[in-house]
Design a protein around this motif. Structure first.
Motif, PDB file in Angstrom:
ATOM      1  N   GLN A  69       0.877  -1.197  -0.050  1.00  0.00           N
ATOM      2  CA  GLN A  69      -0.088  -0.045  -0.040  1.00  0.00           C
ATOM      3  C   GLN A  69       0.709   1.366   0.280  1.00  0.00           C
ATOM      4  N   ALA A  70       2.033   1.218   0.640  1.00  0.00           N
ATOM      5  CA  ALA A  70       2.863   2.564   0.702  1.00  0.00           C
ATOM      6  C   ALA A  70       3.391   2.653  -0.769  1.00  0.00           C
ATOM      7  N   ASP A  71       3.899   1.667  -1.410  1.00  0.00           N
ATOM      8  CA  ASP A  71       4.484   1.831  -2.743  1.00  0.00           C
ATOM      9  C   ASP A  71       3.258   2.126  -3.581  1.00  0.00           C
ATOM     10  N   PHE A  72       1.986   1.719  -3.529  1.00  0.00           N
ATOM     11  CA  PHE A  72       1.119   2.289  -4.456  1.00  0.00           C
ATOM     12  C   PHE A  72       0.880   3.594  -3.977  1.00  0.00           C
ATOM     13  N   ARG A  73       0.575   3.965  -2.843  1.00  0.00           N
ATOM     14  CA  ARG A  73       0.594   5.429  -2.565  1.00  0.00           C
ATOM     15  C   ARG A  73       1.321   6.472  -3.199  1.00  0.00           C
ATOM     16  N   ARG A  74       2.697   6.114  -3.151  1.00  0.00           N
ATOM     17  CA  ARG A  74       3.633   6.984  -3.816  1.00  0.00           C
ATOM     18  C   ARG A  74       3.651   6.791  -5.124  1.00  0.00           C
ATOM     19  N   ALA A  75       3.228   5.662  -5.870  1.00  0.00           N
ATOM     20  CA  ALA A  75       3.349   5.705  -7.259  1.00  0.00           C
ATOM     21  C   ALA A  75       2.141   6.441  -8.005  1.00  0.00           C
ATOM     22  N   VAL A  76       1.205   6.284  -6.960  1.00  0.00           N
ATOM     23  CA  VAL A  76      -0.127   7.074  -7.930  1.00  0.00           C
ATOM     24  C   VAL A  76      -0.069   8.526  -7.046  1.00  0.00           C
ATOM     25  N   GLN A  77       0.871   8.988  -6.260  1.00  0.00           N
ATOM     26  CA  GLN A  77       0.951  10.166  -5.714  1.00  0.00           C
ATOM     27  C   GLN A  77      -0.385  10.774  -4.842  1.00  0.00           C
ATOM     28  N   LEU A  78      -0.754   9.720  -3.810  1.00  0.00           N
ATOM     29  CA  LEU A  78      -1.875   9.699  -3.058  1.00  0.00           C
ATOM     30  C   LEU A  78      -1.290  10.274  -1.614  1.00  0.00           C
ATOM     31  N   SER A  79      -2.251  11.297  -1.027  1.00  0.00           N
ATOM     32  CA  SER A  79      -2.004  11.688   0.094  1.00  0.00           C
ATOM     33  C   SER A  79      -2.237  10.771   1.320  1.00  0.00           C
ATOM     34  N   PRO A  80      -1.542  10.626   2.399  1.00  0.00           N
ATOM     35  CA  PRO A  80      -1.752   9.541   3.448  1.00  0.00           C
ATOM     36  C   PRO A  80      -3.298   9.719   3.998  1.00  0.00           C
ATOM     37  N   ASN A  81      -3.803  10.883   3.728  1.00  0.00           N
ATOM     38  CA  ASN A  81      -5.390  11.001   4.470  1.00  0.00           C
ATOM     39  C   ASN A  81      -6.187  10.220   3.098  1.00  0.00           C
ATOM     40  N   THR A  82      -5.840  10.299   1.846  1.00  0.00           N
ATOM     41  CA  THR A  82      -6.656   9.640   0.824  1.00  0.00           C
ATOM     42  C   THR A  82      -6.710   8.161   1.267  1.00  0.00           C
ATOM     43  N   LEU A  83      -5.476   7.644   1.235  1.00  0.00           N
ATOM     44  CA  LEU A  83      -5.328   6.284   1.360  1.00  0.00           C
ATOM     45  C   LEU A  83      -5.960   5.723   2.607  1.00  0.00           C
ATOM     46  N   THR A  84      -5.978   6.504   3.752  1.00  0.00           N
ATOM     47  CA  THR A  84      -6.719   6.083   5.002  1.00  0.00           C
ATOM     48  C   THR A  84      -8.363   6.092   4.688  1.00  0.00           C
ATOM     49  N   LYS A  85      -8.789   7.147   4.022  1.00  0.00           N
ATOM     50  CA  LYS A  85     -10.080   7.028   3.367  1.00  0.00           C
ATOM     51  C   LYS A  85     -10.660   5.643   2.670  1.00  0.00           C
ATOM     52  N   MET A  86      -9.571   5.520   1.918  1.00  0.00           N
ATOM     53  CA  MET A  86      -9.856   4.119   1.040  1.00  0.00           C
ATOM     54  C   MET A  86      -9.772   3.013   1.967  1.00  0.00           C
ATOM     55  N   LYS A  87      -9.042   2.913   2.865  1.00  0.00           N
ATOM     56  CA  LYS A  87      -8.971   1.789   3.923  1.00  0.00           C
ATOM     57  C   LYS A  87     -10.097   1.672   4.873  1.00  0.00           C
ATOM     58  N   ARG A  88     -10.740   2.631   4.931  1.00  0.00           N
ATOM     59  CA  ARG A  88     -12.077   2.750   5.583  1.00  0.00           C
ATOM     60  C   ARG A  88     -13.303   2.748   4.900  1.00  0.00           C
ATOM     61  N   ASP A  89     -13.070   2.542   3.502  1.00  0.00           N
ATOM     62  CA  ASP A  89     -14.218   2.506   2.308  1.00  0.00           C
ATOM     63  C   ASP A  89     -14.957   3.730   2.358  1.00  0.00           C
ATOM     64  N   ASP A  90     -14.216   4.731   2.614  1.00  0.00           N
ATOM     65  CA  ASP A  90     -14.912   6.150   2.447  1.00  0.00           C
ATOM     66  C   ASP A  90     -14.908   6.726   1.014  1.00  0.00           C
ATOM     67  N   GLU A  91     -15.681   7.561   0.383  1.00  0.00           N
ATOM     68  CA  GLU A  91     -15.589   8.009  -0.705  1.00  0.00           C
ATOM     69  C   GLU A  91     -14.436   8.991  -1.086  1.00  0.00           C
ATOM     70  N   VAL A  92     -13.803   8.869  -2.227  1.00  0.00           N
ATOM     71  CA  VAL A  92     -12.578   9.631  -2.704  1.00  0.00           C
ATOM     72  C   VAL A  92     -13.087  10.268  -3.942  1.00  0.00           C
ATOM     73  N   SER A  93     -12.483  11.248  -4.384  1.00  0.00           N
ATOM     74  CA  SER A  93     -12.691  12.062  -5.558  1.00  0.00           C
ATOM     75  C   SER A  93     -12.681  11.288  -6.775  1.00  0.00           C
TER      76      SER A  93
END
Length: 74
Positions: A19-43
């Motif tokens: 997940q860390a490599d994914f976050r860096r590769a796609v340039q996601l903020s840590p908060n966005t990754l956390t939202k996705m882990k919680r199955d919250d909506e993202v843009s």
């Protein structure tokens, strides 16, 4: 309806990507990754960036889940 990113997590496992490599590769903020882990909506732009990175459709990285647990692809 809720969103589920279970297909994305399976895709990461299949590609042996953390997940860390994914976050860096796609340039996601840590908060966005956390939202996705919680199955919250993202843009939508975030979903498009992820789909573009993996060369797939948005429906390949997330599902909508009804309150009864029935899944419907995007």
């Amino acid at each position: 309806m809720k969103v589920s990113y279970a297909p994305l997590w399976k895709l990461l496992i299949d590609r042996k990507m953390s997940q860390a490599d994914f976050r860096r590769a796609v340039q996601l903020s840590p908060n966005t990754l956390t939202k996705m882990k919680r199955d919250d909506e993202v843009s939508l732009s975030t979903l498009l960036r992820i789909a573009t990175y993996f060369n797939c459709n948005i429906g390949d990285i997330c599902d909508f889940v009804t309150e009864r647990g029935l899944e419907h692809e995007l």
